[in-house]
Motif scaffolding. Sequence first.
Motif, PDB file in Angstrom:
ATOM      1  N   GLY A 158       0.821  -1.201   0.000  1.00 28.10           N
ATOM      2  CA  GLY A 158       0.000   0.000   0.000  1.00 28.10           C
ATOM      3  C   GLY A 158       0.855   1.250   0.000  1.00 28.10           C
ATOM      4  N   MET A 159       0.199   2.390  -0.173  1.00 31.91           N
ATOM      5  CA  MET A 159       0.889   3.682  -0.187  1.00 31.91           C
ATOM      6  C   MET A 159       0.067   4.698   0.587  1.00 31.91           C
ATOM      7  SD  MET A 159       3.350   5.688  -1.211  1.00 31.91           S
ATOM      8  CE  MET A 159       4.199   4.878  -2.566  1.00 31.91           C
ATOM      9  N   ILE A 160       0.761   5.458   1.451  1.00 31.88           N
ATOM     10  CA  ILE A 160       0.158   6.625   2.101  1.00 31.88           C
ATOM     11  C   ILE A 160       0.802   7.848   1.462  1.00 31.88           C
ATOM     12  CG2 ILE A 160      -0.325   7.815   4.264  1.00 31.88           C
ATOM     13  CD1 ILE A 160       0.323   5.247   5.738  1.00 31.88           C
ATOM     14  N   PHE A 161       0.012   8.660   0.794  1.00 30.38           N
ATOM     15  CA  PHE A 161       0.559   9.829   0.100  1.00 30.38           C
ATOM     16  C   PHE A 161       0.829  10.962   1.085  1.00 30.38           C
ATOM     17  CE2 PHE A 161      -1.611   7.421  -3.208  1.00 30.38           C
ATOM     18  CZ  PHE A 161      -0.624   7.408  -4.194  1.00 30.38           C
ATOM     19  N   ASP A 162       1.832  11.783   0.728  1.00 27.75           N
ATOM     20  CA  ASP A 162       2.267  12.851   1.629  1.00 27.75           C
ATOM     21  C   ASP A 162       1.128  13.754   2.080  1.00 27.75           C
ATOM     22  OD1 ASP A 162       4.967  12.294   2.008  1.00 27.75           O
ATOM     23  OD2 ASP A 162       5.577  13.298   0.170  1.00 27.75           O
ATOM     24  N   ASN A 163       0.180  14.040   1.168  1.00 27.01           N
ATOM     25  CA  ASN A 163      -0.914  14.958   1.547  1.00 27.01           C
ATOM     26  C   ASN A 163      -1.940  14.308   2.470  1.00 27.01           C
ATOM     27  OD1 ASN A 163      -2.101  13.244  -0.272  1.00 27.01           O
ATOM     28  ND2 ASN A 163      -2.988  14.839  -1.570  1.00 27.01           N
ATOM     29  N   GLU A 164      -1.735  13.013   2.803  1.00 29.69           N
ATOM     30  CA  GLU A 164      -2.613  12.307   3.736  1.00 29.69           C
ATOM     31  C   GLU A 164      -1.959  12.147   5.112  1.00 29.69           C
ATOM     32  OE1 GLU A 164      -5.663  10.965   3.168  1.00 29.69           O
ATOM     33  OE2 GLU A 164      -5.798  11.561   1.070  1.00 29.69           O
TER      34      GLU A 164
END
Length: 213
Positions: A158-164
């Motif tokens: 998975g990926m958590i994006f910086d804006n999250e």
Amino acid sequence: YKEVEFGVYLKSKEENDEVLLPKRYAKGLKIGDIVDVFVYSDSEDRYIATTDKPFATLGEFGIFEVVDTSEFGAFVEWGLPKHLFVPLSTQKRKLKKGDKVIGIIKYDTKTDRLFLDAKIGRNLIPAENFKENQEVEILVLAKTPLGYKVIVNDNFEGMIFDNEIFETLKIGDRKKGYVKKNREDGKLDISLNPIGQTRDIAYHKVLEKLKES
């Protein structure tokens, strides 16, 4: 089940197997008590029970520190007296003492031992049928230009994006997360907060920045 001078023998509830729980872990136990233990092989390849909890167990990912190396591989601290082996064939790069390594604990049928596999990609499978806002367990794997790559439920990428991200993350952190999207490539977009709550946090963060300027 049975007391001996150097500990107690335990019998599993499901099977008739018995295993030794050494004396240092058996203080206060009485015959008939039920106790949760972890079973592993000691330095002499005997099955031993312990009430200590390892950092991770079979089929789970974790982050570990290398405490020793040999020509055949490396050994990592995992919360038990006997260190966990990382064979050379499962290392992405040759490990050195003091290195931190993320890997999954697996079982070798030939040696009847647990070992650490640090080649992560081959142990992840495509994600299917996740629902938006579904709660999951994540392990922070790596920082990328887009955000943080994570392992989801010890099986998926998975990926958590910086804006999250509205908190400090470190490699090896274990946290709860929430599915934003199950992508066509089998990977997951993850948020650290429920979807609606993430929008509220983002709004308040922007508002705080505007007030500071």
